[in-house]
Design a protein around this motif. Structure first.
Motif, PDB file in Angstrom:
ATOM      1  N   MET A   9       0.894  -1.165   0.000  1.00 61.34           N
ATOM      2  CA  MET A   9       0.000   0.000   0.000  1.00 61.34           C
ATOM      3  C   MET A   9       0.929   1.210   0.000  1.00 61.34           C
ATOM      4  O   MET A   9       1.651   1.436   0.979  1.00 61.34           O
ATOM      5  N   LEU A  10       0.937   1.960  -1.083  1.00 59.34           N
ATOM      6  CA  LEU A  10       1.939   3.019  -1.248  1.00 59.34           C
ATOM      7  C   LEU A  10       1.277   4.399  -1.204  1.00 59.34           C
ATOM      8  O   LEU A  10       0.388   4.696  -2.014  1.00 59.34           O
ATOM      9  N   ASN A  11       1.709   5.228  -0.254  1.00 52.37           N
ATOM     10  CA  ASN A  11       1.261   6.634  -0.133  1.00 52.37           C
ATOM     11  C   ASN A  11      -0.263   6.776  -0.116  1.00 52.37           C
ATOM     12  O   ASN A  11      -0.838   7.605  -0.809  1.00 52.37           O
ATOM     13  N   ILE A  12      -0.906   5.969   0.735  1.00 42.80           N
ATOM     14  CA  ILE A  12      -2.374   5.989   0.797  1.00 42.80           C
ATOM     15  C   ILE A  12      -2.863   7.163   1.653  1.00 42.80           C
ATOM     16  O   ILE A  12      -2.427   7.331   2.795  1.00 42.80           O
ATOM     17  N   THR A  13      -3.772   7.951   1.093  1.00 41.86           N
ATOM     18  CA  THR A  13      -4.422   9.015   1.853  1.00 41.86           C
ATOM     19  C   THR A  13      -5.927   8.824   1.755  1.00 41.86           C
ATOM     20  O   THR A  13      -6.467   8.634   0.667  1.00 41.86           O
ATOM     21  N   LYS A  14      -6.590   8.846   2.920  1.00 41.41           N
ATOM     22  CA  LYS A  14      -8.057   8.715   2.958  1.00 41.41           C
ATOM     23  C   LYS A  14      -8.616   9.801   3.864  1.00 41.41           C
ATOM     24  O   LYS A  14      -8.210   9.911   5.016  1.00 41.41           O
ATOM     25  N   ARG A  15      -9.532  10.605   3.327  1.00 41.68           N
ATOM     26  CA  ARG A  15     -10.124  11.698   4.118  1.00 41.68           C
ATOM     27  C   ARG A  15     -11.613  11.453   4.348  1.00 41.68           C
ATOM     28  O   ARG A  15     -12.288  10.888   3.514  1.00 41.68           O
ATOM     29  N   PHE A  16     -12.080  11.900   5.532  1.00 39.49           N
ATOM     30  CA  PHE A  16     -13.510  11.968   5.835  1.00 39.49           C
ATOM     31  C   PHE A  16     -13.814  13.413   6.211  1.00 39.49           C
ATOM     32  O   PHE A  16     -12.892  14.170   6.502  1.00 39.49           O
ATOM     33  N   VAL A  20      -8.435  13.680   8.474  1.00 40.38           N
ATOM     34  CA  VAL A  20      -7.624  12.871   7.547  1.00 40.38           C
ATOM     35  C   VAL A  20      -7.322  11.570   8.290  1.00 40.38           C
ATOM     36  O   VAL A  20      -6.525  11.540   9.216  1.00 40.38           O
ATOM     37  N   ALA A  21      -8.015  10.502   7.897  1.00 41.98           N
ATOM     38  CA  ALA A  21      -7.895   9.236   8.642  1.00 41.98           C
ATOM     39  C   ALA A  21      -6.566   8.553   8.332  1.00 41.98           C
ATOM     40  O   ALA A  21      -5.926   7.974   9.209  1.00 41.98           O
ATOM     41  N   ASN A  22      -6.147   8.603   7.061  1.00 42.52           N
ATOM     42  CA  ASN A  22      -4.849   8.046   6.648  1.00 42.52           C
ATOM     43  C   ASN A  22      -4.113   9.125   5.877  1.00 42.52           C
ATOM     44  O   ASN A  22      -4.605   9.617   4.872  1.00 42.52           O
ATOM     45  N   ASP A  23      -2.921   9.478   6.356  1.00 39.33           N
ATOM     46  CA  ASP A  23      -2.175  10.593   5.774  1.00 39.33           C
ATOM     47  C   ASP A  23      -0.883  10.066   5.153  1.00 39.33           C
ATOM     48  O   ASP A  23       0.114   9.877   5.842  1.00 39.33           O
ATOM     49  N   ASN A  24      -0.930   9.760   3.846  1.00 37.39           N
ATOM     50  CA  ASN A  24       0.272   9.348   3.109  1.00 37.39           C
ATOM     51  C   ASN A  24       0.965   8.141   3.757  1.00 37.39           C
ATOM     52  O   ASN A  24       2.139   8.186   4.099  1.00 37.39           O
ATOM     53  N   ILE A  25       0.210   7.049   3.911  1.00 36.68           N
ATOM     54  CA  ILE A  25       0.742   5.865   4.616  1.00 36.68           C
ATOM     55  C   ILE A  25       1.253   4.826   3.612  1.00 36.68           C
ATOM     56  O   ILE A  25       0.602   4.537   2.611  1.00 36.68           O
ATOM     57  N   GLN A 391     -12.090  16.763  28.277  1.00 40.91           N
ATOM     58  CA  GLN A 391     -11.487  16.169  29.477  1.00 40.91           C
ATOM     59  C   GLN A 391     -11.054  14.718  29.243  1.00 40.91           C
ATOM     60  O   GLN A 391     -10.023  14.283  29.735  1.00 40.91           O
ATOM     61  N   TYR A 392     -11.859  13.957  28.488  1.00 39.42           N
ATOM     62  CA  TYR A 392     -11.578  12.527  28.302  1.00 39.42           C
ATOM     63  C   TYR A 392     -10.937  12.234  26.939  1.00 39.42           C
ATOM     64  O   TYR A 392     -10.783  11.078  26.577  1.00 39.42           O
ATOM     65  N   ASP A 393     -10.597  13.280  26.192  1.00 41.19           N
ATOM     66  CA  ASP A 393      -9.941  13.120  24.891  1.00 41.19           C
ATOM     67  C   ASP A 393     -10.725  12.154  23.993  1.00 41.19           C
ATOM     68  O   ASP A 393     -10.197  11.170  23.483  1.00 41.19           O
ATOM     69  N   ILE A 394     -12.034  12.444  23.838  1.00 46.86           N
ATOM     70  CA  ILE A 394     -12.881  11.607  22.965  1.00 46.86           C
ATOM     71  C   ILE A 394     -12.725  12.149  21.545  1.00 46.86           C
ATOM     72  O   ILE A 394     -13.073  13.291  21.275  1.00 46.86           O
ATOM     73  N   ARG A 395     -12.161  11.323  20.660  1.00 39.14           N
ATOM     74  CA  ARG A 395     -11.853  11.811  19.310  1.00 39.14           C
ATOM     75  C   ARG A 395     -12.941  11.399  18.328  1.00 39.14           C
ATOM     76  O   ARG A 395     -13.296  10.225  18.260  1.00 39.14           O
ATOM     77  N   SER A 396     -13.436  12.376  17.588  1.00 38.53           N
ATOM     78  CA  SER A 396     -14.448  12.073  16.577  1.00 38.53           C
ATOM     79  C   SER A 396     -14.400  13.165  15.521  1.00 38.53           C
ATOM     80  O   SER A 396     -13.793  14.209  15.726  1.00 38.53           O
ATOM     81  N   SER A 397     -15.061  12.913  14.393  1.00 42.65           N
ATOM     82  CA  SER A 397     -14.883  13.833  13.257  1.00 42.65           C
ATOM     83  C   SER A 397     -15.614  15.154  13.454  1.00 42.65           C
ATOM     84  O   SER A 397     -15.167  16.188  13.007  1.00 42.65           O
ATOM     85  N   GLN A 398     -16.773  15.144  14.137  1.00 45.06           N
ATOM     86  CA  GLN A 398     -17.542  16.390  14.243  1.00 45.06           C
ATOM     87  C   GLN A 398     -17.911  16.734  15.676  1.00 45.06           C
ATOM     88  O   GLN A 398     -18.951  17.332  15.933  1.00 45.06           O
TER      89      GLN A 398
END
Length: 513
Positions: A9-16, A20-25, A391-398
């Motif tokens: 998997m070469l330089n994969i980028t996937k955005r939502f 940016v869920a996958n940044d040049n992986i 406080q709980y570092d809950i990560r989400s897109s919106q």
């Protein structure tokens, strides 16, 4: 020179939207190796594997198989290329048999279109023999254990002759014995020339089974290392970006009054005729963490259902904060100061199609802070949710508006923990509170649980994780076949002794604990 990579998997980028869920992986899987993919919750591991399996299309980057570029538009393309995937939440039809689930979509038929089940069955039995995957092909999926369901998923891949096998968090729901079995199955598969991608954040498993490990952090690739040349501490700091404490620091804490008193509790089983919980008595005081340890399926689930009001008791009495709550409804128990981090976050923890902020106020929306004259005070709900997310570092897109279903499992778990602890409960019932979490999040949640105890609250922890049981609790009660068979002091006991009690090989003769 023959290409030694099965998949590149070469330089994969996937955005939502908003992320940016996958940044040049870049990830390269060698033929016949077990390659671990490590990262925090929401680091982009499952997204990257979903790109490889054709569930998502990347915005940038290419995928090569055996050195040739390929396009994977959907899972059928992936299957045609010999790529199979076992998802974190299994994709099985519950009312079908194991055999029907395995052959679904690739059913062998005669020229006239009749199903040739006998041949399919033979092939399944041969595969299960060859790879040590014992299953009963005629069992109905909803009646078998989670470990067996997972074997069904693995056989589904092998039946399709997949060469590249993706395991997404395969051990999150397994017992210690099933985890050992799975590790052996993975080694057998690799020895047969299969190439395995193994998503995990359990460092012990990665060290035990993988050849190489690629670490992701916040959507970026931090690096790939040879497992034999690294350590757990090194991997965890690559994954979290700082050094992580593996042990919980606890000061001695004065023990207060009895907050929970359970006398002779018996709860029926839904699966078999016997009772799942049999005549259990125990007390939990303020300022202590009492842990119920045991191998999954020994009555812990039904015990918690009975205690929290999800199931009625056959007999027995529950006294909470001096009041008899044996027949009290769930909301009344909550209002009295009982908090419950449930075992199954999708079934009992969240309403998946609600927003994150609505889930966070789920048990408090009727309080004056959040409701006025029958209308929700949206502004107050939003700012309360934002405080907890921060406080709980809950990560989400919106942020607060995110649909909870779209969040990663670990962040869903953090949302439940935040909601339950922030209610300032008198009794915190935490069932598998760190299931499916990474080391950084586990460290944080353990600190929160200890802080509740230090504030004089009573904590009842139910856990299958041996390390968590020994590290976090002040007293350990072992449950075996629905009974409490031993009380142990974590300072004076060993993992071996605890294991003997959990397996039923050892028990205390005392009844009252």
């Amino acid at each position: 020179m023959e290409n030694r990579y099965a998949i590149e998997m070469l330089n994969i980028t996937k955005r939502f939207p908003g992320i940016v869920a996958n940044d040049n992986i870049t990830l390269q899987l060698r033929k016949g190796e077990i390659h671990a993919l490590l990262g925090e919750n929401g680091a982009g591991k499952s997204t990257l594997m979903s790109v490889l399996f054709g569930l998502y299309q990347p915005e940038e980057g290419i995928i090569k198989k055996d050195g040739k570029e390929v396009t994977i538009k959907d899972p059928n393309d992936a299957n045609a290329l010999g790529i199979g995937m076992v998802h974190q939440h299994f994709k099985l039809v519950e009312c079908f048999s194991v055999l029907d689930n395995i052959i679904m979509g690739v059913e062998p038929t005669s020229k006239l279109g009749f199903l040739k089940k006998k041949e399919a069955r033979e092939k399944v039995l041969q595969l299960s023999e060859r790879y040590g995957l014992q299953v009963d092909p005629d069992a109905i999926v909803e009646d078998i254990t989670v470990g067996m369901q997972q074997r069904t998923e693995i056989l589904k891949m092998l039946y399709r002759d997949n060469e590249i096998l993706i395991f997404d968090e395969p051990t999150a729901v397994l017992t210690p014995q099933e985890i050992d079995d799975l590790m052996q199955i993975m080694r057998n598969l690799a020895a047969e020339g299969k190439s395995i991608l193994f998503i995990s954040h359990k460092l012990k498993e990665i060290m035990a089974v993988s050849d190489r490990c690629t670490v992701l952090r916040k959507g970026k690739c931090i690096g790939t290392v040879e497992t034999k040349d690294t350590t757990e501490a090194e991997l965890s700091s690559m994954m979290v970006g700082r050094n992580v404490e593996f042990h919980v620091h606890k000061e001695d804490c004065p023990v207060g009054d009895v907050i929970l008193d359970i006398e002779h509790m018996t709860v029926a089983s839904k699966v078999h005729k016997n009772n799942a919980v049999r005549d259990v008595s125990l007390k939990v005081r303020g300022g202590e963490i009492v842990c119920i340890a045991g191998i999954d399926g020994n009555g812990q689930t039904e015990f918690v259902y009975g205690l929290t009001g999800l199931e009625p008791l056959v007999s027995g009495k529950i006294t909470f904060d001096g009041k008899d709550i044996t027949r009290m409804p769930i909301r009344a128990r909550n209002a009295m100061g009982m908090s419950h981090i449930p075992e199954d976050r999708h079934k009992h923890g969240l309403v998946l199609d609600y927003s994150l902020e609505d889930n966070i106020v789920l048990q408090r929306y009727w309080e004056p802070e959040f409701t006025h004259s029958g209308f929700l005070r949206r502004k107050n709900i939003r700012s309360y949710a934002e405080r907890l997310i921060d406080q709980y570092d809950i990560r989400s897109s919106q942020g607060p508006l995110t649909n909870t279903r779209s969040m990663s499992g670990g962040n869903q778990q953090k949302a439940i923990v935040a909601r339950e602890i922030d209610k300032e409960p008198k009794l915190l019932i935490a069932v598998q509170p760190t299931r499916g979490l990474d080391v950084g999040a586990i460290e944080y949640i353990h600190k929160q649980i200890v802080a509740q105890r230090n504030a004089g609250k009573a904590v009842l922890l139910v856990s299958l994780e041996m390390d968590e049981v020994l590290d976090v609790s002040d007293r350990i009660l072992v449950m075996y076949e629905g009974e409490i068979v031993g009380e142990l002091d974590p300072k004076k006991t060993t993992a071996e002794e605890l294991g003997l009690y959990m397996a039923g090989a050892k028990r205390d003769s005392r009844k009252e604990l």
